[in-house]
Write a protein that holds these residues in place. Structure first.
Motif, mmCIF file in Angstrom:
data_model
loop_
_atom_site.group_PDB
_atom_site.id
_atom_site.type_symbol
_atom_site.label_atom_id
_atom_site.label_comp_id
_atom_site.label_asym_id
_atom_site.label_seq_id
_atom_site.Cartn_x
_atom_site.Cartn_y
_atom_site.Cartn_z
ATOM 1 N N SER A 177 0.189 0.776 -0.642
ATOM 2 C CA SER A 177 -0.592 1.037 0.116
ATOM 3 C C SER A 177 -0.819 -0.138 1.215
ATOM 4 O O SER A 177 -0.923 -0.214 2.535
ATOM 5 C CB SER A 177 -1.900 1.358 -0.164
ATOM 6 N N LEU A 178 -1.260 -1.532 0.610
ATOM 7 C CA LEU A 178 -1.215 -2.760 1.359
ATOM 8 C C LEU A 178 -0.283 -3.085 2.111
ATOM 9 O O LEU A 178 -0.482 -3.798 3.204
ATOM 10 C CB LEU A 178 -1.852 -3.826 0.377
ATOM 11 N N GLU A 179 0.915 -2.868 1.702
ATOM 12 C CA GLU A 179 2.160 -3.173 2.444
ATOM 13 C C GLU A 179 2.222 -2.512 3.772
ATOM 14 O O GLU A 179 2.591 -2.848 4.755
ATOM 15 C CB GLU A 179 3.514 -3.214 1.574
ATOM 16 N N LEU A 180 2.128 -1.193 3.524
ATOM 17 C CA LEU A 180 2.144 -0.173 4.787
ATOM 18 C C LEU A 180 0.958 -0.710 5.609
ATOM 19 O O LEU A 180 1.275 -0.478 6.707
ATOM 20 C CB LEU A 180 1.896 1.303 4.423
ATOM 21 N N LEU A 181 -0.174 -0.819 5.119
ATOM 22 C CA LEU A 181 -1.176 -1.326 6.060
ATOM 23 C C LEU A 181 -0.543 -2.596 6.807
ATOM 24 O O LEU A 181 -0.997 -2.704 8.052
ATOM 25 C CB LEU A 181 -2.474 -1.784 5.435
ATOM 26 N N ASP A 182 -0.119 -3.543 6.128
ATOM 27 C CA ASP A 182 0.415 -4.714 6.823
ATOM 28 C C ASP A 182 1.352 -4.380 7.790
ATOM 29 O O ASP A 182 1.409 -4.799 9.032
ATOM 30 C CB ASP A 182 0.782 -5.600 5.830
ATOM 31 N N GLY A 183 2.430 -3.306 7.582
ATOM 32 C CA GLY A 183 3.287 -3.067 8.561
ATOM 33 C C GLY A 183 2.601 -2.611 9.874
ATOM 34 O O GLY A 183 2.968 -2.685 11.020
ATOM 35 N N ILE A 184 1.426 -1.683 9.646
ATOM 36 C CA ILE A 184 0.945 -1.010 10.587
ATOM 37 C C ILE A 184 0.334 -1.811 11.684
ATOM 38 O O ILE A 184 0.468 -2.002 12.735
ATOM 39 C CB ILE A 184 -0.118 0.400 10.328
ATOM 40 N N LEU A 185 -0.423 -2.958 11.017
ATOM 41 C CA LEU A 185 -1.375 -3.861 11.716
ATOM 42 C C LEU A 185 -0.145 -4.914 12.434
ATOM 43 O O LEU A 185 -0.538 -5.140 13.592
ATOM 44 C CB LEU A 185 -1.874 -4.571 10.945
ATOM 45 N N SER A 186 0.837 -5.117 11.794
ATOM 46 C CA SER A 186 1.826 -6.194 12.296
ATOM 47 C C SER A 186 2.498 -5.312 13.639
ATOM 48 O O SER A 186 2.826 -5.887 14.645
ATOM 49 C CB SER A 186 3.381 -6.320 11.376
ATOM 50 N N GLY A 187 2.516 -4.030 13.515
ATOM 51 C CA GLY A 187 3.170 -3.170 14.498
ATOM 52 C C GLY A 187 2.125 -2.965 15.868
ATOM 53 O O GLY A 187 2.719 -2.415 16.902
#
Ligand SMILES: [Zn+2]
Length: 396
Positions: A264-274
């Motif tokens: 979940s946290l990695e996905l969140l990071d990916g979305i925010l980095s996007g």
């Protein structure tokens, strides 16, 4: 010079083209056709739903050289001048910048002179609630006994600020927010006019985003058309406007349901980095949960959800209940309220995601009490030996 055709330049040209205000249209039509013309109209309602457009249309309907009609010809010089905004007999005043009594006094003097080349001399006063009290008083005298050729059309977003003495002398029309389905229909018409292809869910998204304002819908639409290369899709909108994709939300929700904090946290990071902002993430997440809650409650109208039910992850419905979604939505909305005071919004969002990963175990006090009640009832009806320890007590 030819203007590029855009949706936001579109204006209804007659009452029959006015969308989503059926009651207003029917009443005005009746009044025009029966020749019972009021001397003061008051159009109230939210911004961007067609009040000022309607005022201009009504002016055209009344002053068209072909005779008063709900379908003014659009080609006579009166119709054309009104459309261009330079008719001598249709005077538009912005209440917000002409608030003083002197501006109104001028009107008082002017109304003594009849129209130049039209049937009526029409004053359209926009944002009329902005007028000062003394201006209202000056106006009141005029609308109490207007010369027969004078018509006032007032428009306001804040009807409660218009004095009752003025309101009671006007024929009042309450404009409503335009329904989502209607806005979508208008947008699909524009797409056809512009030969632009579109996906249904993309238009739904624009319509929903505009929250009932046709003007906002057209403005947003124009912005989206400009980067859509002839085909409007939700993916392009999400990418260009920095929103989270439906697939990402579904994936995140599945991770949360499965208690996968790391993913979940990695996905969140990916979305925010996007390029999605923390605030946008929270808004999209809240909307997603709100839709899930609606589906749990049996509300499946596409016009309310903006998507068909099958676009939402089935694992959510299989593993959670509506109370857990209510709790999650509340947490997200609380974070949205608090985030502006936060020193580090991102950390707070990460904390929230971490907390939401226990969503499966969340049980609200009411459900807990109900469960306890059930257990108590079972114990009460169960034979004594079913409770270990009780026998011992008796023996002692
Ligand atoms: Zn005309």
């Amino acid at each position: 010079m030819e203007f590029e055709v855009t949706a936001s330049r579109k204006r209804p040209q007659s009452l029959v083209e006015l969308s989503g205000q059926d009651f207003v249209v029917a009443t005005l039509k009746n009044s025009i056709e029966s020749g019972r013309i009021a001397h003061a109209y008051l159009f109230s309602g939210p911004r961007g739903v067609g009040k000022t457009s309607s005022a201009r249309i009504l002016a055209r309907s009344l002053n068209c050289e072909e005779g008063a009609s709900i379908t003014p010809c659009g080609v006579c010089s009166n119709c054309k001048e009104i459309a261009r905004g330079n008719s001598m007999d249709v005077i538009e005043i912005d209440g917000a910048s002409n608030t003083g009594v002197n501006d109104i006094r001028e009107i008082k003097d002017e109304v003594l002179f009849g129209p130049g080349s039209s049937r009526y001399k029409i004053y359209i006063i926009d944002e009329v609630h902005m007028l000062s009290n003394s201006a209202f008083n000056a106006l009141l005298k005029t609308i109490e006994e207007p010369p027969p050729y004078i018509i006032f059309i007032f428009a306001t977003t804040e009807i409660h600020k218009v004095p009752a003495t003025i309101r009671s002398r006007c024929q009042q029309f309450n404009f409503r927010l335009v329904e989502l389905g209607e806005i979508k229909r208008l947008l699909s018409n524009v797409c056809e006019e512009l030969s632009v292809k579109y996906d249904e869910d993309a238009l739904f998204w624009i319509a929903r985003e505009s929250t009932g304002s046709v003007r906002d819908a057209y403005t947003l639409f124009d912005q989206i058309v400009s980067f859509s290369e002839g085909h409007i899709t939700l993916d392009k909108i999400r990418e260009k406007l920095g929103l989270i994709g439906m697939d990402q939300l579904n994936e995140l929700m599945s991770f949360l349901v499965e208690e996968k904090q790391d993913e979940s946290l990695e996905l969140l990071d990916g979305i925010l980095s996007g390029g999605v902002s923390v605030e946008q993430f929270i808004i999209d997440m809240a909307e997603y949960l709100r839709n899930i809650l609606f589906i749990f409650h049996g509300v499946k109208k596409e016009s309310l959800l903006g998507y068909t039910e099958d676009r939402f992850s089935s694992s959510v419905f299989e593993n959670l209940n509506s109370r857990q979604i209510e709790w999650a939505l509340e947490e997200v909305i609380t974070l949205f309220r608090n985030i502006r005071y936060s020193l580090n919004p991102r950390f707070e969002l990460e904390l929230l995601i971490s907390r939401l990963s226990s969503i499966r175990y969340h049980i609200d006090p009411k459900a807990l009490l109900e469960e306890l009640g059930r257990m108590k009832a079972q114990l009460g009806t169960a034979p004594m030996q079913a409770i270990p320890g009780e026998d011992l007590k008796k023996k002692n």
